[in-house]
Write a protein that holds these residues in place. Structure first.
Motif, PDB file in Angstrom:
ATOM      1  N   SER A  48      61.366  40.781  33.756  1.00 16.92           N
ATOM      2  CA  SER A  48      60.527  40.470  32.603  1.00 16.92           C
ATOM      3  C   SER A  48      61.365  39.866  31.475  1.00 16.92           C
ATOM      4  N   ASP A  49      62.582  40.367  31.281  1.00 15.41           N
ATOM      5  CA  ASP A  49      63.461  39.770  30.271  1.00 15.41           C
ATOM      6  C   ASP A  49      63.763  38.312  30.584  1.00 15.41           C
ATOM      7  N   GLY A  78      60.540  36.174  30.538  1.00 16.55           N
ATOM      8  CA  GLY A  78      59.677  36.274  29.364  1.00 16.55           C
ATOM      9  C   GLY A  78      58.274  36.735  29.712  1.00 16.55           C
ATOM     10  N   THR A 113      55.563  40.157  30.469  1.00 21.27           N
ATOM     11  CA  THR A 113      55.427  41.596  30.266  1.00 21.27           C
ATOM     12  C   THR A 113      55.654  42.293  31.592  1.00 21.27           C
TER      13      THR A 113
END
Lengths: 330, 330
Positions: free
Chosen positions: A30-31, A34, A36
């Motif tokens: 997710s990081d 980008g 959720t």
């Protein structure tokens, strides 16, 4: 046929594929992308619905365990870690020969890196017009269109470049592969992959090169005709378990591009060095059928043009073209 | 289009053509061809009716003084002294490019020696996609399909072979021609003929080579565009009188076959030697535009692969591909 635009699910798939057997945390995905955590979970489920097996390892994350055994752009594109190769992908259920189709595309102006792939070839070809056995959905048959900035006399180098890529991917898959000059890939003395390079050129400049690669991935003994059974093998036969063809194809294209980049940037030197390391020909007693007869001796080296140097009773012979038979088992 | 079967008139014509400027006795013709003197006389008149000027020299015999300025199989076939080259002749009033047509024919399986010739090209090409000015009925544009038994790395040799043939025919026609590496033919420092070689191959074997030849035969200065006028010349411009194009074409094909035979039987050695004798590049200060820059020095030799060896400030450089500019006038 057409290449699909990447969506987020494909980005997740690409991320997992790049990690190989490693577990990747949902947070890292997710990081990096980008998204959720909920979106990551949604995409993982969408991929599972498309046939990908993605293990969820409690408290650690996800691992790509299996990809669908299909060779379409939908499966291959997210697995590719290339800048050019396979970014335009022409995937077919059946072709007479991927090389024939790639040559047509090249003549029509196809760009560097376009790739033709087929589940099955009805008239697969090897070097010098020989047949290449191409059963459906077992193996890998693809052809890459290349437009290197090379004088024609150096075109044979590209064949050796391609053999390095295929050999490396086979070794990563746990197969003890080696290269027989110029570009057959062997395992246990039997042919596991072949490369057919064809080109159009002016004498001082290559217009295009089509590198056709055939790898026996999941073929069983009964898939080969009787007379080839002793001479051919496959990844399945060598290591006892099947290999995921889509991952294998993507790995081949990635490796091919990597070695092509080395060749373009550093010339033939490092290619020659790497080829020597993977060779099953050098140091062996060989017989070479050349156009005007046969030559026997010790395969000593390849020279800086990729020609085989054979030490015969009458001196060192330089072989630009010929069929090599290895005399004593390795 | 089609090649005509030889009739007795063509045999008479061939006999006269072979004698060149020499007078041939009617008796010699009738003996050689097994014809009566009356039949010879009849055929000579038939040829005159087709546009051939045949002088009758009292008490001595006949001499071929002029052939019709047409490049069809009807004119060319009897003039050819070849075993393969041009025996199948595809003659056209107009083509986009004789090389394009020859490549199509080669892909369709045309045999070694088939030749495509046109009175005019609408999209004539030189090396590296450059335009070749091809006005109608002035010059010579032909392409020969070759199927030599050669590894691809040796294909560039054929370009040098072709340049020898064209240079020799120009010299026979009284033009002081020389070869600029690799294969431009110059007279008085200007381009009089060019050769465009294209091929299809596997790395270790040539499938076919198309050798395209353009010779400025009877072009006048005003036939060249303004910007080329200082760089181009023709047989007409060099020697002040036009040349018979059909004889010139036949001489080129005959010479090309002769040098190809030498190449096939004796390899590149004698080709290299002959090329050196005709070179206007060797011994000259040159600038060579290569792919990654420019190189300046003295053109010292060609090596045993046909590459140009240039002595630069930093050592001997080997040039496989590049555009050469000759710095000081010869």
């Amino acid at each position: 046929m057409a290449t699909e635009p990447s969506d987020s699910a494909e980005l997740v798939l690409a991320f997992l594929a790049e990690a190989g057997d490693e577990v990747v945390s949902g947070e890292a995905i997710s990081d990096k992308l980008g998204l959720t955590r909920a979106a990551v979970w949604k995409h993982v489920n969408a991929l599972r619905a498309r046939g990908y097996r993605i293990d969820a390892v409690p408290a650690r994350g996800y691992r790509l365990a299996e990809v669908p055994d299909r060779l379409t752009a939908l499966e291959l594109r997210p697995l590719l870690n290339t800048h050019d190769l396979g970014q335009v992908l022409h995937a077919h259920e059946e072709l007479a020969s991927t090389n024939d189709r790639a040559r047509e595309l090249a003549e029509e102006g196809a760009a560097h890196g376009e790739v033709v792939i087929a589940e099955r070839q009805t008239a697969g070809r090897g070097r010098r017009g020989r047949a290449w056995i191409s059963p459906a959905r077992k193996n890998l048959y693809f052809s890459a269109i290349l437009r290197p900035d090379l004088p024609t006399a150096r075109a044979p180098e590209v064949t050796l470049v391609a053999s390095l890529a295929v050999c490396d991917v086979l070794r990563q898959a746990g197969v003890d592969a080696g290269i027989k000059w110029p570009n057959d890939v062997l395992a246990g003395g039997r042919k596991i992959a072949g490369i057919l390079t064809e080109l159009a050129a002016e004498p001082d400049r290559v217009h295009w090169i089509v590198v056709g690669v055939g790898v026996n991935v999941n073929a069983r003994a009964e898939d080969f005709p009787d007379d080839l059974r002793g001479e051919a093998t496959s990844v399945l036969l060598e290591r006892g378990e099947p290999a995921p063809r889509a991952l294998f194809a993507a790995a081949c294209l990635t490796a091919l591009e990597g070695w092509l980049d080395v060749h373009e940037e550093q010339g033939f030197g490092p290619i020659r060095e790497a080829w020597r390391e993977r060779s099953v020909t050098l140091g062996r007693e060989v017989r070479v059928r050349v156009d005007d007869g046969e030559l026997a001796g010790t395969a000593e080296d390849i020279d800086d043009a990729g020609a085989l140097l054979v030490r015969t009773a009458s001196g060192l012979e330089r072989v630009l073209a010929g069929d090599v038979r290895l005399l004593r088992p390795r």
